[in-house]
Design an enzyme around this catalytic site. Structure first.
Site, mmCIF file in Angstrom:
data_model
loop_
_atom_site.group_PDB
_atom_site.id
_atom_site.type_symbol
_atom_site.label_atom_id
_atom_site.label_comp_id
_atom_site.label_asym_id
_atom_site.label_seq_id
_atom_site.Cartn_x
_atom_site.Cartn_y
_atom_site.Cartn_z
ATOM 1 N N HIS A 79 0.754 -1.139 0.026
ATOM 2 C CA HIS A 79 -0.036 0.007 0.184
ATOM 3 C C HIS A 79 1.002 1.461 -0.074
ATOM 4 C CE1 HIS A 79 -2.901 3.061 1.218
ATOM 5 N NE2 HIS A 79 -3.907 2.265 0.906
ATOM 6 N N TYR A 110 -8.027 10.504 4.208
ATOM 7 C CA TYR A 110 -7.961 11.476 5.173
ATOM 8 C C TYR A 110 -9.086 12.634 4.817
ATOM 9 C CZ TYR A 110 -4.085 9.212 6.917
ATOM 10 O OH TYR A 110 -2.970 8.261 7.539
ATOM 11 N N PRO A 145 -3.254 6.686 17.434
ATOM 12 C CA PRO A 145 -3.204 5.800 16.214
ATOM 13 C C PRO A 145 -3.228 6.889 14.930
ATOM 14 C CG PRO A 145 -5.455 5.842 17.237
ATOM 15 C CD PRO A 145 -4.666 6.597 18.268
ATOM 16 N N LYS A 187 1.758 4.025 14.100
ATOM 17 C CA LYS A 187 2.999 3.412 14.697
ATOM 18 C C LYS A 187 3.154 2.735 15.666
ATOM 19 C CE LYS A 187 5.042 6.872 11.987
ATOM 20 N NZ LYS A 187 5.445 6.490 10.708
ATOM 21 N N TYR A 225 5.883 9.026 7.203
ATOM 22 C CA TYR A 225 4.748 8.401 7.480
ATOM 23 C C TYR A 225 4.612 6.855 7.303
ATOM 24 C CZ TYR A 225 -0.308 7.506 5.854
ATOM 25 O OH TYR A 225 -1.555 7.004 5.718
HETATM 26 P P1 RFL Z 1 -0.690 -5.257 22.882
HETATM 27 O O1 RFL Z 1 -1.023 -5.632 21.598
HETATM 28 O O2 RFL Z 1 -1.758 -4.319 23.576
HETATM 29 O O3 RFL Z 1 -0.603 -6.471 23.470
HETATM 30 C C1 RFL Z 1 -0.559 -6.358 25.152
HETATM 31 C C2 RFL Z 1 -0.869 -8.163 25.495
HETATM 32 O O4 RFL Z 1 -0.804 -8.178 26.963
HETATM 33 C C3 RFL Z 1 -2.074 -8.567 27.620
HETATM 34 N N1 RFL Z 1 -1.911 -8.322 28.855
HETATM 35 C C4 RFL Z 1 -1.539 -8.935 30.005
HETATM 36 N N2 RFL Z 1 -1.080 -10.417 30.012
HETATM 37 C C5 RFL Z 1 -1.058 -10.706 31.324
HETATM 38 N N3 RFL Z 1 -0.814 -10.019 32.279
HETATM 39 C C6 RFL Z 1 -1.493 -8.644 32.400
HETATM 40 N N4 RFL Z 1 -1.506 -7.940 33.567
HETATM 41 C C7 RFL Z 1 -1.882 -8.246 31.022
HETATM 42 N N5 RFL Z 1 -2.398 -6.973 30.686
HETATM 43 C C8 RFL Z 1 -2.332 -7.084 29.495
HETATM 44 C C9 RFL Z 1 -3.094 -8.343 26.616
HETATM 45 O O5 RFL Z 1 -4.220 -9.053 26.647
HETATM 46 C C10 RFL Z 1 -2.588 -8.104 25.299
HETATM 47 O O6 RFL Z 1 -2.392 -9.674 24.475
HETATM 48 O O7 RFL Z 1 0.496 -4.526 23.118
HETATM 49 P P2 RFL Z 1 1.812 -4.636 22.150
HETATM 50 O O8 RFL Z 1 2.343 -5.694 21.971
HETATM 51 O O9 RFL Z 1 2.603 -3.476 22.940
HETATM 52 O O10 RFL Z 1 1.405 -3.741 20.849
HETATM 53 C C11 RFL Z 1 1.015 -2.514 20.644
HETATM 54 C C12 RFL Z 1 -0.074 -2.452 19.411
HETATM 55 O O11 RFL Z 1 -1.170 -3.481 19.840
HETATM 56 C C13 RFL Z 1 -0.583 -1.233 19.390
HETATM 57 O O12 RFL Z 1 0.292 -0.143 19.644
HETATM 58 C C14 RFL Z 1 -1.380 -0.922 17.758
HETATM 59 O O13 RFL Z 1 -2.473 -1.693 17.921
HETATM 60 C C15 RFL Z 1 -1.639 0.579 17.774
HETATM 61 N N6 RFL Z 1 -2.519 0.754 16.610
HETATM 62 C C16 RFL Z 1 -1.769 0.979 15.429
HETATM 63 N N7 RFL Z 1 -0.436 0.542 15.285
HETATM 64 C C17 RFL Z 1 0.220 0.564 14.179
HETATM 65 O O14 RFL Z 1 1.348 0.445 14.228
HETATM 66 N N8 RFL Z 1 -0.585 0.600 12.702
HETATM 67 C C18 RFL Z 1 -1.955 0.697 12.881
HETATM 68 O O15 RFL Z 1 -2.550 0.813 11.733
HETATM 69 C C19 RFL Z 1 -2.650 1.091 14.216
HETATM 70 N N9 RFL Z 1 -3.878 1.094 14.144
HETATM 71 C C20 RFL Z 1 -3.864 0.857 16.729
HETATM 72 C C21 RFL Z 1 -4.607 1.070 15.513
HETATM 73 C C22 RFL Z 1 -4.449 0.951 17.839
HETATM 74 C C23 RFL Z 1 -5.862 0.939 17.698
HETATM 75 N N10 RFL Z 1 -6.625 1.071 18.977
HETATM 76 C C24 RFL Z 1 -6.256 -0.066 20.043
HETATM 77 C C25 RFL Z 1 -6.774 2.532 19.582
HETATM 78 C C26 RFL Z 1 -5.966 1.114 15.291
HETATM 79 C C27 RFL Z 1 -6.633 1.283 16.843
HETATM 80 C C28 RFL Z 1 -8.181 1.468 16.875
#
Ligand code: RFL
Length: 388
Positions: A68, A198, A290, A294, A385
């Site tokens: 993309h 956007y 978001p 990143k 970006y």
């Molecule tokens: P995660 O993915 O939240 O995983 C954390 C894991 O820890 C578990 N956990 C626990 N386990 C044991 N004991 C506890 N006390 C615990 N507390 C929590 C949870 O169940 C989970 O499985 O964190 P990680 O690995 O740091 O990854 C971060 C990403 O998930 C996050 O930054 C992204 O999703 C942000 N984000 C995006 N990032 C991108 O790079 N590109 C995107 O297009 C993008 N789109 C987004 C997004 C985040 C969004 N939200 C959540 C606001 C779109 C959205 C809607």
């Protein structure tokens, strides 16, 4: 080694440590089915793909991910497109749903003999300032338990136990509430554009991001405090049509909204990302709004840096990587935060019609106009970006 959390950060780290022969266990609060279906990110930076490829973790995204490289801005002054693979460093995104990436990483980890304990919630990291830290947990059946290791990696997100366990004063937290709220939607509808869309509109921002050929993510800026259920599906689509200017540029493909959630745009950074034997990575280390996609990319980058540092220390007795882990990651984190902040300013403005609001909205229009017309601005945009 104990890793808290089986998200992108914890699972990349787990795979890399396991492949190097380091004994590690991943403790995950949720059940396996939950983490394999939790839809979040989708846009992976070129460097993220390179990291995953380097470690044999990119097979699924190579097969099913979509390249993309275009975004489209729609404003009251018209629309324009940027093909960022022709700008900046000439890199593209790979669109691959986060839950598919998590599934791939988990399958690979388990198939190669890695251990994940699902349904186990970490409660507290204890003795992090010693070389025998431990993690108290609540196991699936509610019984208490404890895990001990040389190091603990807190990859358990923003509300996890790692952050909670940091003693007061050991780590600083920089925080910013951007004062903007999005209604995040996942629609069972094919993408309506072959670009990230956007839309900057006087009623607020609207965004369009492809996930798969059948699923599209949309965002609608809304009032802070609005419950996600306050919007009927009809109102959602009508508002998206209006802000995306469907009358001028073509209708959106409608479909059932299968997931919705409120996202208050916030960012924070913890400094340093280490307290003794406890290291933070991913959202546990820094939360990034978001707006610039990143978060998952930073999580993968930090996991690789931490894995290398742990291998050097545990297998070769060289602690240099662990000592510099925090500083190395913070450079990338702040760079991503700065770009994300810039994107928020590009896409949102005050809603009032007073002189100050109009001043800021005119600045924003000028910023978009320079992105439309200035090649050097476009190169800068493209580099940040898609870069991480
Ligand atoms: P995660 O993915 O939240 O995983 C954390 C894991 O820890 C578990 N956990 C626990 N386990 C044991 N004991 C506890 N006390 C615990 N507390 C929590 C949870 O169940 C989970 O499985 O964190 P990680 O690995 O740091 O990854 C971060 C990403 O998930 C996050 O930054 C992204 O999703 C942000 N984000 C995006 N990032 C991108 O790079 N590109 C995107 O297009 C993008 N789109 C987004 C997004 C985040 C969004 N939200 C959540 C606001 C779109 C959205 C809607």
């Amino acid at each position: 080694m104990v890793v808290l959390g089986a998200g992108p950060a914890g699972l990349v780290l787990g795979n890399l440590l396991h492949d190097s022969g380091i004994d590690c266990v991943v403790l995950e609060r949720a059940e396996r089915a939950h983490i394999q279906t939790r839809a979040r990110a989708g846009f992976l930076a070129a460097n993220t793909v390179r990291i995953l490829e380097r470690h044999g973790l990119a097979e699924g995204l190579r097969r099913r991910g979509q390249a993309h490289s275009t975004c489209e801005f729609r404003t009251a002054d018209g629309r324009f497109r940027l093909d960022y693979s022709e700008l900046g460093l000439g890199e593209r995104h790979t669109v691959y749903p986060q839950q598919d990436l998590v599934t791939d990483l988990l399958t690979r980890f388990l198939d190669s003999g890695g251990r994940v304990v699902f349904g186990t919630e970490a409660l507290e990291v204890q003795d992090a300032d010693s070389d025998r830290p431990s993690v108290s947990v609540r196991e699936g059946d509610g019984r208490p338990g404890r895990w001990q290791a040389r190091y603990v990696a807190g990859c358990d997100g923003r509300h996890g136990a790692a952050r909670r366990s940091l003693p007061a004063g050991s780590v600083r937290r920089y925080h910013c509430d951007h004062g903007v709220t999005w209604l995040g939607l996942l629609a069972e509808a094919p993408p309506s554009l072959d670009a990230v869309g956007y839309a900057v509109h006087e009623r607020g921002f609207a965004g369009h991001m492809a996930r798969t050929s059948e699923i599209t993510r949309y965002y609608l800026q809304c009032e802070r405090g609005t419950p996600a259920e306050a919007w009927s599906e009809e109102r959602i689509w009508d508002e998206l049509d209006l802000r995306m200017r469907a009358k001028e540029y073509g209708p959106l493909h409608r479909g059932p909204v299968v997931q919705r959630g409120i996202v208050d745009l916030e960012s924070d950074v913890l400094e340093p990302l280490r307290h003794g034997s406890l290291f933070l990575a991913g959202d546990a280390a820094a939360l990034i709004s978001p707006s610039a996609a990143k978060g998952a990319n930073l999580a993968v980058l930090e996991a690789e840096i931490l894995a290398r540092a742990l291998v050097d220390d545990l297998l070769h007795g060289d602690p240099t990587g662990l000592d510099t882990y925090s500083a190395r990651c913070l450079t990338s984190i702040w760079r991503a935060q700065e770009f994300s902040q810039w994107m928020i300013g590009l896409l949102h403005g005050p809603s009032g019609s007073d002189g100050e609001s109009m001043f800021h909205n005119s600045l924003r229009a000028s910023r978009i106009n320079s992105l439309r017309t200035s090649r050097s601005r476009q190169d800068w945009f493209a580099e940040h970006y898609v870069g991480i």
